[in-house]
Write a protein that holds these residues in place. Structure first.
Motif, short mmCIF file in Angstrom:
data_model
loop_
_atom_site.label_atom_id
_atom_site.label_comp_id
_atom_site.label_asym_id
_atom_site.label_seq_id
_atom_site.Cartn_x
_atom_site.Cartn_y
_atom_site.Cartn_z
N UNK A 140 28.97 52.21 -58.66
CA UNK A 140 29.60 52.16 -59.98
C UNK A 140 28.71 51.42 -60.98
N UNK A 141 28.10 50.32 -60.51
CA UNK A 141 27.20 49.54 -61.36
C UNK A 141 25.99 50.36 -61.80
N UNK A 142 25.48 51.13 -60.87
CA UNK A 142 24.33 51.97 -61.20
C UNK A 142 24.71 52.94 -62.32
N UNK A 143 25.91 53.50 -62.20
CA UNK A 143 26.38 54.43 -63.22
C UNK A 143 26.56 53.71 -64.56
N UNK A 144 27.16 52.50 -64.51
CA UNK A 144 27.35 51.72 -65.74
C UNK A 144 26.00 51.38 -66.38
N UNK A 145 25.03 51.04 -65.53
CA UNK A 145 23.70 50.71 -66.06
C UNK A 145 23.10 51.93 -66.78
N UNK A 146 23.30 53.10 -66.18
CA UNK A 146 22.79 54.33 -66.80
C UNK A 146 23.50 54.61 -68.13
N UNK A 147 24.82 54.43 -68.14
CA UNK A 147 25.61 54.72 -69.34
C UNK A 147 25.26 53.75 -70.47
N UNK A 148 25.25 52.45 -70.14
CA UNK A 148 25.09 51.43 -71.18
C UNK A 148 23.61 51.07 -71.44
N UNK A 149 22.76 51.35 -70.46
CA UNK A 149 21.34 50.98 -70.55
C UNK A 149 21.16 49.48 -70.84
N UNK A 150 21.77 48.66 -69.98
CA UNK A 150 21.71 47.19 -70.16
C UNK A 150 21.14 46.54 -68.90
N UNK A 151 20.71 45.28 -69.03
CA UNK A 151 20.20 44.57 -67.83
C UNK A 151 21.32 44.31 -66.84
N UNK A 152 20.95 44.22 -65.58
CA UNK A 152 21.89 43.96 -64.50
C UNK A 152 21.33 42.86 -63.61
N UNK A 153 22.13 41.84 -63.33
CA UNK A 153 21.73 40.83 -62.35
C UNK A 153 22.64 40.94 -61.13
N UNK A 154 22.02 40.89 -59.96
CA UNK A 154 22.77 41.04 -58.70
C UNK A 154 22.56 39.82 -57.83
N UNK A 155 23.65 39.10 -57.58
CA UNK A 155 23.58 37.89 -56.76
C UNK A 155 23.82 38.21 -55.29
N UNK A 156 22.90 37.77 -54.44
CA UNK A 156 23.14 37.81 -53.00
C UNK A 156 23.53 36.39 -52.58
N UNK A 157 24.82 36.18 -52.37
CA UNK A 157 25.30 34.81 -52.13
C UNK A 157 25.16 34.45 -50.65
N UNK A 158 23.89 34.36 -50.24
CA UNK A 158 23.61 34.01 -48.84
C UNK A 158 24.01 32.57 -48.54
N UNK A 159 24.03 31.71 -49.57
CA UNK A 159 24.52 30.34 -49.35
C UNK A 159 26.00 30.37 -48.96
N UNK A 160 26.77 31.21 -49.66
CA UNK A 160 28.19 31.35 -49.33
C UNK A 160 28.36 31.78 -47.87
N UNK A 161 27.57 32.75 -47.46
CA UNK A 161 27.72 33.25 -46.09
C UNK A 161 27.26 32.20 -45.09
#
Lengths: 408, 408
Positions: A140-161
């Motif tokens: 869904x994010x990929x689609x939103x990025x395509x639609x809006x053409x905006x930056x995307x930051x993706x957190x991998x919360x390995x500390x949480x895990x």
């Protein structure tokens, strides 16, 4: 429940007086029914660490919307979305997979006015192989990025895990890199996407740690107890974590992308992550940042039934992205029709399924679904296999994404 | 109090079972008399944030040693120190300014056997100008560094001050740099000294954040409540902080200095910082690190009397390193004899003062002390004025300090 949201989203208070207010027990008292992570008697359990329904029909999402104080995605919003973006809403929107939001109209207003915003999503990398349910927010994010053409930051919360699953720090980081491959395979634009591991990136970005401290100053133990159900016997690692997930919703956490502009943020996520962002929406204005907007997905139901969500810890509940064609076939054939229809509804973008509610899924239809899933997973595996260490490094390098705020 | 230390220093437990143990309420229950930061009725208050004596004669340090479960520095230790190092113990040791320790014999054993260790001390930069009391641990550290010829790490806990004193992050960092100048002026060897601001360095050292998480996993809210007196209305910034002060006592926090050697640590500090390191000594073995050793100083008494310590927030209680000759003269002349004698005892390394207990300090002796202090402060100011931004950068750059563990 409305009470909590009222409290959390009360008028902005100066952080400098937060302590005093806390002492006065005005802000940080949470009604007792909230003390168990937002669980009411006889209600569905929906926390970032546990999703369970007490009803045979699964999670009651309408009730959840009421409890959490968010808004249903309705036809009006979908029509406006199409009108403003010129894009037909994604089938995840049309079919109610993404069903709830906070401030989506504000985001649409901004897009309409040519004002900038960015996307933030994430994942807690708890297993090497992700399953189909994990892909939903990313597709869904990929689609939103395509639609809006905006930056995307993706957190991998390995500390949480590392904290909740008691993983070794080193192993949690390895899972981040493994999961980053699956995420990249969804097709994000490298020039507009920054993926980061908390355990690596926080020690490589002073602004991040500084924002963590700013947020931690604004939230009391009573509040995280009420929001997340933490107790006195919990390790302080858990108590300290929520601001770490909140920080990326403030653009000042990433000065290498957003310089010193205060840029609004839209967070697509599963509804169980909402508690983090209710907290974030309370804190952001006090730190002179806009409240992040949200768009919530339902859970990808387990193959065993819709009372729980697909789980990476139980290999039988889910179709994994590493499954072979044969494994997929067996899992679909083995499971009950209603769950398989759910699955179909989630992944299919091809129009009508040729299925009427209540009807037993015919062998023919199961076969069709198996083929769709086999192709989806095989295609994903093919894309994933092409992702080199070099490509992962490109996505995970803190860097300028060419973002500028144009003065009007 | 012995109970707490017993608990905190109970046999190493695997961190992986910390949560389970916490659930069982074995480790994390703290006797109720500990709930207020280690304060007992009618006893002196000694916490990292408050030092106050209920007695006219000031803090009862012998009682404190008993309560905290540390050991008095006795003649045997001093003799051993001289024998092993070949150095006459510093007058801070001979005059009981540093009066208590944990595991100093272990450190002397290591020195005797040619085994490596390092020094760790710190300061919470709460004001631009430090006072004489702030210099005590640094003057002593400089001497220890000269005697032992070992690396020294100095933490400027500007995050702590941003939290407790509600400073802006930017202002707290500025204070770190201002205080770094005063510290450098004590004469530390640049080639063996690393000074860091938490707010800057933690975001520049992934190993640091990773160790914070490891430590946070080992400590429950009940424990920090018992050790530090935190309450439910405290911001989680406070609850999260103790591991940040603990981390530098683990050599793995600084891989650029210690590579992957597990190097023991000696911490010279004022006794009010002991709670942090009782916690650290509990956690370190569970993370496969040696327990840090400690050497404690008493407090530099305020000019108003020995019931409180010199305070940077009250300009009349202390001789500041920015005071003019005239200000120093006025402060000494104005204040009572006993506090002035205390001051003398603390700074003077010139042998006998020519003063008998109970005697009123004569004008002649006050004049002599004024001259000593004026010279000490003027010399410090002269050294400080020579410290350029370039020099500060040298000390604060994360770098290899040429440390090696020689295989036997």
């Amino acid at each position: 429940m409305a009470e909590r949201n009222q409290q959390l989203q009360s008028p902005p208070e100066d952080c400098k007086v937060a302590e005093k207010i806390a002492e006065m027990s005005v802000v940080d008292k949470v009604p007792s029914e909230m003390a168990n992570g937002g669980v009411e008697d006889n209600s569905d359990v929906v926390t970032p660490w546990n999703v369970e329904s007490n009803s045979e029909t699964g999670i009651d999402y309408d009730k959840l919307i009421q409890r959490f104080g968010c808004s249903k995605i309705d036809d009006e919003l979908l029509n406006r979305f199409e009108k403003i973006t010129g894009h037909k809403p994604h089938h995840f929107l049309r079919r109610g997979i993404f069903f709830s939001h906070r401030d989506m109209h504000t985001i649409l207003n901004m897009y309409e006015q040519g004002k900038p915003f960015y996307l933030y999503t994430g994942r807690g990398p708890s297993s090497e192989s992700m399953h189909l349910g994990h892909l939903i927010p990313f597709m869904f994010c990929k689609w939103l990025q395509d639609v809006f053409d905006v930056p995307l930051v993706i957190q991998l919360s390995d500390d949480e895990k590392a904290i909740w699953k008691n993983l070794k720090i080193e192993d949690a980081i390895k899972l981040s890199y493994e999961n980053a491959k699956d995420i990249i395979a969804c097709g994000f634009k490298v020039e507009k996407t920054f993926i980061f591991s908390n355990l690596e990136h926080i020690g490589n970005n002073a602004a991040y740690y500084q924002n963590m401290i700013r947020i931690q100053k604004c939230v009391t133990f009573n509040q995280v107890k009420g929001i997340f159900g933490f107790g006195d016997s919990d390790p302080i690692a858990k108590i300290s974590f929520p601001p770490t997930q909140a920080a990326p919703a403030l653009s000042s956490t990433f000065p290498f992308i957003f310089k010193n502009w205060k840029v609004p943020c839209l967070i697509p996520c599963a509804i169980d992550q909402d508690p983090y962002f209710r907290m974030t929406r309370d804190v952001a204005p006090r730190l002179n940042h806009p409240k992040p907007a949200l768009i919530h997905s339902s859970f990808f139901p387990a193959l065993q039934g819709s009372k729980t969500k697909m789980s990476a810890s139980d290999t039988n509940t889910a179709i994994f992205l590493t499954d072979t064609a044969k494994q997929i076939k067996n899992k679909i054939n083995k499971h009950a029709f209603s769950e398989v229809v759910q699955l179909w509804k989630n992944i299919d973008n091809l129009g009508e399924i040729g299925y009427t509610s209540g009807e037993i899924l015919t062998g023919e239809l199961k076969k069709e679904l198996i083929e769709i899933l086999q192709k989806l997973v095989a295609d994903h595996q093919e894309r994933k296999n092409k992702i080199t260490t070099e490509v992962i490094k490109q996505y995970m390098l803190p860097r300028d994404l060419g973002f500028v705020v144009k003065s009007k």
